[in-house]
Design an enzyme around this catalytic site. Structure first.
Site, PDB file in Angstrom:
ATOM      1  N   THR A 384     -26.782   3.648  92.924  1.00  6.40           N
ATOM      2  CA  THR A 384     -27.424   3.371  94.205  1.00  6.40           C
ATOM      3  C   THR A 384     -26.350   3.301  95.289  1.00  6.40           C
ATOM      4  OG1 THR A 384     -29.143   2.099  93.072  1.00  6.40           O
ATOM      5  CG2 THR A 384     -28.932   1.721  95.417  1.00  6.40           C
ATOM      6  N   SER A 448     -38.495  -1.706  92.142  1.00  6.38           N
ATOM      7  CA  SER A 448     -37.098  -1.559  92.546  1.00  6.38           C
ATOM      8  C   SER A 448     -36.467  -2.933  92.725  1.00  6.38           C
ATOM      9  CB  SER A 448     -37.016  -0.788  93.859  1.00  6.38           C
ATOM     10  OG  SER A 448     -35.698  -0.774  94.370  1.00  6.38           O
ATOM     11  N   SER A 449     -35.137  -2.958  92.648  1.00  7.07           N
ATOM     12  CA  SER A 449     -34.388  -4.168  93.020  1.00  7.07           C
ATOM     13  C   SER A 449     -33.667  -4.000  94.349  1.00  7.07           C
ATOM     14  CB  SER A 449     -33.358  -4.498  91.929  1.00  7.07           C
ATOM     15  OG  SER A 449     -33.998  -4.798  90.712  1.00  7.07           O
TER      16      SER A 449
END
Length: 568
Positions: A384, A448-449
């Site tokens: 990410t 999602s985080s």
């Protein structure tokens, strides 16, 4: 000894030159990405324009982490309208995806068996979302935003040590895909640090997007190649051209909550990041975190207390996350109950300053709807990138973008990698006869985080713009950085460089090779399951100072990656 190690690290960090500006700033994971964003700001563009230019460059210089084949979540503050919007460009499951997508003989697949190849590729959404945001808020012509990345892709960029190391690590998996092999393994060997990386195929794709918009990815020849690559891989997936053509981004309402005199805002579901960060901060609001500032002569016991509180609040928030958070367009998510002050006070009361909870469990928040759900088992996640931007008009962007694991599905089309985002779903669709909220379903967005965050001061204006990379660890990275900024008054560069301490499910993780790791024996004595591990957080922060001297900006870029904060 513990205190000495932490103080030595703080002194070293404080010696770094902080980024300062008066008008505008971009903090991103690579200097060329930050410079591409700044070029748009200098040309009269706004924060959205800068974000698109920087994101396009990241797809070239940091292809293992983000790109056209993935998704993104973004907070945007419109200074003129004083309005905050949450833009959802999260990937979605194909229409044919079954609940048991990641089961074999009724058992969950090993992670890499699921992630590598086409099985886990979701419909990418980053470019559709950015296109929609540009239509609403962009200032510069769309095509202009891609020129820096097009030029760099054609002329070539220097391979960073981090990219070279990751290519070498993933050599065997990248070798399976012809296009990935040609780009990352020229002459049959992994690209070397400092070598020139050219990606003319990526430049051509960006030219098509500049001319045709996101339709260049979601319809026509490139869409056909994406679907073909997914379905023809050794681990085939279910993505079709109809899935690509039907993708639509979402504009949602941010989730916000008070912390002392500030208001913290983050992403709503399908991200779990906004809710979990707000829960952690609400629990910490009942503690005197200011007294635990490591620069103020804190004793070893106080340093342990700081780690203890960050870890325990994180473990409680993650327990709720694993049970309740999912795509609220598909399942009932009790966001109101999870952020209810009364409920969070009860959760805060579970924290014992002397002893860790043996087994942090999900709570029972009010205003639940639908049948009871089961807690999701632990799964890894990875690649990410995050960028933070403030423009001269005061508009702000916090953008986190991803292809999920490092190099995503390890499938490349037209110069960009495809995501493996569907592995963010629960591999098990149900446990103990109860459905898992984050189970696979057609058209559903995986949880999602990602935690793009904007903090507002008492005047209602942005005080800090931040976010991080790091998979499910993003939540802890952002929460710790908020404590450093708001309770300890640290400059952004100091805050992002602190040793990382955070919860991964029930485990308290400490950054290996730092003073944080030295806390392990004492934390274990308090009952924590502890693990020391390398952290590659990727935090990028901009802080706004407003006083009699006017408005000033401070930036910080995580030293664990290749980023920088640039401003003027």
């Amino acid at each position: 000894m513990v205190r000495l190690l932490l103080l030595l690290l703080l002194l070293a960090v404080s010696a770094q030159t902080p980024a300062r500006a008066q008008r505008q700033m971009v903090a991103a994971a690579h200097p060329l990405a930050a410079e591409a964003g700044m070029a748009m700001l200098r040309a009269g563009g706004g924060a959205i324009d800068a974000a698109i230019a920087a994101g396009a460059m990241l797809g070239l210089v940091e292809p293992q982490s983000s790109g056209l084949g993935g998704g993104a979540l973004m907070l945007h503050w419109d200074a003129a309208e004083r309005r905050l919007a949450a833009w959802d460009g999260r990937e979605v499951a194909p229409a044919a995806a079954p609940p048991g997508l990641f089961l074999r003989d009724g058992q969950p697949l090993p992670f890499l068996d699921a992630a590598v190849g086409g099985r886990a590729v979701g419909v990418p959404g980053a470019m559709r979302m950015l296109e929609a945001a540009h239509r609403a808020h962009g200032k510069l012509p769309w095509a202009q935003l891609f020129q820096p990345a097009i030029t760099a892709a054609e002329e070539g960029v220097s391979v960073t040590p981090r990219l070279a190391a990751l290519v070498a690590r993933e050599e065997s998996r990248l070798r399976r895909d012809p296009q990935a092999r040609a780009l990352f393994l020229p002459d049959g060997r992994p690209i070397a640090e400092g070598s020139l990386l050219r990606n003319p195929a990526y430049a051509a794709t960006l030219r098509a997007i500049a001319e045709q918009g996101a339709d260049a990815l979601h319809r026509g020849a490139i869409a056909g190649e994406i679907a073909a690559a997914v379905r023809a891989s050794g681990n085939p997936g279910l993505l079709t051209t109809d899935d690509l053509a039907g993708y639509a981004p979402r504009r949602r309402e941010a989730v916000c909550g008070p912390y002392r005199e500030h208001m913290i805002c983050g992403m709503p579901p399908p991200s779990s990041g906004g809710v979990a960060v707000l829960q952690i901060m609400a629990m910490l609001a009942h503690q005197d975190m200011t007294a635990l500032d490591p620069r103020n002569g804190a004793t070893e016991a106080q340093l342990l207390d700081a780690a203890h509180l960050l870890g325990e609040a994180g473990r409680l928030a993650v327990a709720d996350r694993n049970r309740y958070l999912a795509d609220s367009d598909h399942v009932p998510v009790p966001v109101r109950g999870l952020l209810d002050p009364g409920y969070l006070m009860l959760r805060a009361q579970l924290i014992d300053r002397d002893r860790a909870l043996a087994t942090p469990r999900a709570g029972n928040p009010p205003w639940q709807e639908g049948p009871p759900v089961a807690s999701q088992p632990v799964q890894p996640d990875g690649g990410t990138s995050h960028l933070s931007i403030i423009d001269a008009a005061g508009n702000a962007v916090a953008l986190t973008t991803t292809i999920e694991d490092v190099f995503g599905a390890r499938l490349m089309v037209r110069g960009f990698l495809l995501n493996n985002e569907l592995t963010d779903f629960s591999f098990l669709p149900e446990l103990g006869g109860r459905p898992v909220a984050n189970r696979v379903a057609p058209g559903k967005r995986p949880r999602s985080s990602m935690s793009p965050t904007i903090v507002f001061g008492p005047d209602g204006l942005p005080l800090a713009v931040l976010g991080s990379a790091g998979g499910s660890r993003i939540i802890g990275h952002v929460a710790q950085t908020l404590v450093a900024l708001l309770d300890w008054g640290m400059e952004p560069q100091v805050a992002v460089s602190l040793p990382r301490i955070g919860a991964l499910n029930a485990t308290l993780e400490l950054e290996a090779g730092t003073g944080a790791a030295a806390l392990a024996p004492a934390l274990e004595a308090r009952g924590f399951p502890v693990e020391a591990r390398t952290m590659t957080s990727g935090l990028h922060v901009i802080r706004v100072l407003r006083d009699a001297e006017g408005v000033r900006l401070q930036g910080g870029a995580d030293p664990r990656r290749d980023g920088v904060a640039l401003g003027e």
